[in-house]
Motif scaffolding. Structure first.
Motif, short mmCIF file in Angstrom:
data_model
loop_
_atom_site.label_atom_id
_atom_site.label_comp_id
_atom_site.label_asym_id
_atom_site.label_seq_id
_atom_site.Cartn_x
_atom_site.Cartn_y
_atom_site.Cartn_z
N ASN A 262 2.93 6.79 -3.74
CA ASN A 262 3.72 7.85 -3.09
C ASN A 262 5.19 7.47 -2.94
O ASN A 262 5.98 8.28 -2.44
CB ASN A 262 3.14 8.15 -1.70
N ASN B 185 4.36 4.97 6.57
CA ASN B 185 3.10 5.73 6.57
C ASN B 185 2.72 6.26 5.19
O ASN B 185 1.88 7.15 5.07
CB ASN B 185 3.15 6.87 7.59
N LEU B 186 3.33 5.73 4.15
CA LEU B 186 3.07 6.23 2.79
C LEU B 186 1.58 6.17 2.43
O LEU B 186 1.08 7.06 1.74
CB LEU B 186 3.86 5.40 1.77
N HIS B 187 0.89 5.15 2.91
CA HIS B 187 -0.52 4.98 2.56
C HIS B 187 -1.43 6.01 3.22
O HIS B 187 -2.60 6.14 2.85
CB HIS B 187 -0.98 3.56 2.92
N HIS B 188 -0.92 6.73 4.20
CA HIS B 188 -1.74 7.74 4.89
C HIS B 188 -1.79 9.07 4.14
O HIS B 188 -2.64 9.91 4.44
CB HIS B 188 -1.20 7.99 6.29
N ARG C 221 -2.73 11.27 1.16
CA ARG C 221 -3.69 11.26 0.06
C ARG C 221 -3.46 12.47 -0.84
O ARG C 221 -3.63 13.62 -0.41
CB ARG C 221 -5.12 11.29 0.60
N SER D 116 0.85 -1.19 0.00
CA SER D 116 0.00 0.00 0.00
C SER D 116 0.88 1.24 0.00
O SER D 116 2.02 1.21 0.44
CB SER D 116 -0.93 0.01 1.22
N GLY D 117 0.32 2.34 -0.52
CA GLY D 117 1.09 3.58 -0.60
C GLY D 117 2.09 3.60 -1.74
O GLY D 117 2.97 4.46 -1.78
#
Length: 241
Positions: free
Chosen positions: A134, A198-201, A203, A130-131
Motif C-alpha cells: 500500500n 497504519n498501512l498494514h491495516h 486490505r 508490513s503494508g
C-alpha cells in the motif's frame, strides 16, 4: 564557486560514452541536472552506485548562471538504503516513485517541505516491514498536498460526487466526465485516513489496488499534463495481490 547541496536522485540518462546526465531534486535549488562522468574504473563504478534512483546524497555543485547543465564534486551518500534495491517489491515501488517524481516535478526552486517529505518517505520505504503493497498509494495521496493538488476532504458528504477536476465533493453530478460516483467517492476519504503507521491495516484485493492506482494517476494527469502515461505502474499491478 561551489555550493553544498543535498539531493535526491530522480534518474540518470546516458548522454554519451563518457558522460551521463543525473537529474536530481535538491534541497536548495529544486530540480537540477548534472554531468555524471562514466567509465570502467573502480571510482566510476562506486560513483554510479551512489547515483541509483532515489538515493539521497550530499555534494558540492558548480553552478553557472544561465546554464541548465552543471557539474559537481565530492558526492557522498547521505543515508544507506539497505533494502530498496535488494527487495523486488520495494525496488518496483522505487521505480514508480522515481518515474512519477521525474514527470511531476519540474521547478528549479527551493521547496524544503517537498524535499523533506520525499526524503523521509524514502527512508520509510527502506525500513518498512508490513503494508508495503500500500506504500505507493499512500505516497501518491500525500504527495498531492506538496504539489497543491490534494483533494479537499472537508467538502465530503455522504451521497456526494467527487469532482476530479476541482478536487472537491459536490451534491450535484459534475457536467464533465472526470468524476467519481457517490458509490466510489468514499474511497478518496478512505485514502486520506492512511498513515505511514497504519498501512498494514488496509486490505485491498489486486483488482481494487489496481483501480485505486489508475484513479489516482488519472487525477494527477488532470492536474499536471507532464505526468502522462507511466510505465512502472504495470509492474506494481503484477507484483501486488
Amino acid at each position: 564557486m561551489y555550493e553544498k547541496l543535498n539531493g535526491i536522485v530522480l534518474y540518470v540518462l546516458r548522454y554519451s560514452d563518457k558522460n551521463s546526465i543525473a537529474h536530481i531534486l535538491t534541497n536548495k535549488r529544486g530540480r537540477m541536472a548534472f554531468m555524471l562522468p562514466q567509465g570502467n574504473t573502480k571510482n566510476a563504478r562506486m560513483r554510479n552506485a551512489i547515483f541509483m534512483p532515489l538515493s539521497t546524497i550530499e555534494f558540492e555543485a558548480k553552478i553557472l548562471p544561465g546554464r541548465d547543465l552543471h557539474t559537481f564534486r565530492d558526492a557522498r551518500p547521505l543515508t544507506t538504503l539497505s533494502s530498496i534495491y535488494s527487495e523486488p517489491s520495494k525496488n518496483a515501488i522505487a521505480m514508480f516513485i522515481s518515474e512519477l517524481l521525474s514527470r511531476s516535478i519540474q521547478e528549479s526552486e527551493e521547496n524544503h517541505p517537498l524535499f523533506n517529505f520525499i526524503a523521509t518517505s524514502i527512508q520509510l520505504l527502506d525500513t518498512l516491514e508490513s503494508g508495503i503493497a500500500n506504500f505507493h498509494i499512500w505516497f501518491l495521496y500525500n504527495l498531492g498536498a506538496f504539489l497543491g493538488i490534494q483533494p479537499d476532504i472537508e467538502t465530503y458528504r455522504e451521497g456526494y460526487w467527487f469532482d476530479m477536476v476541482n478536487g472537491t465533493f459536490s451534491r450535484e453530478c459534475p457536467t464533465h466526465q472526470h468524476r467519481l460516483s457517490p458509490k466510489d467517492a468514499p474511497a478518496i476519504v478512505l485514502l486520506s485516513r492512511m498513515t505511514s503507521r497504519n498501512l498494514h491495516h488496509f486490505r485491498f484485493s489486486r483488482t481494487q489496488r489496481g483501480e485505486i492506482l489508475d484513479i489516482a494517476l488519472a487525477y494527477y494527469r488532470l492536474h499536471n499534463s507532464m505526468v502522462g502515461n507511466l510505465r512502472s505502474p504495470e509492474i506494481l499491478k503484477q507484483l501486488f495481490i
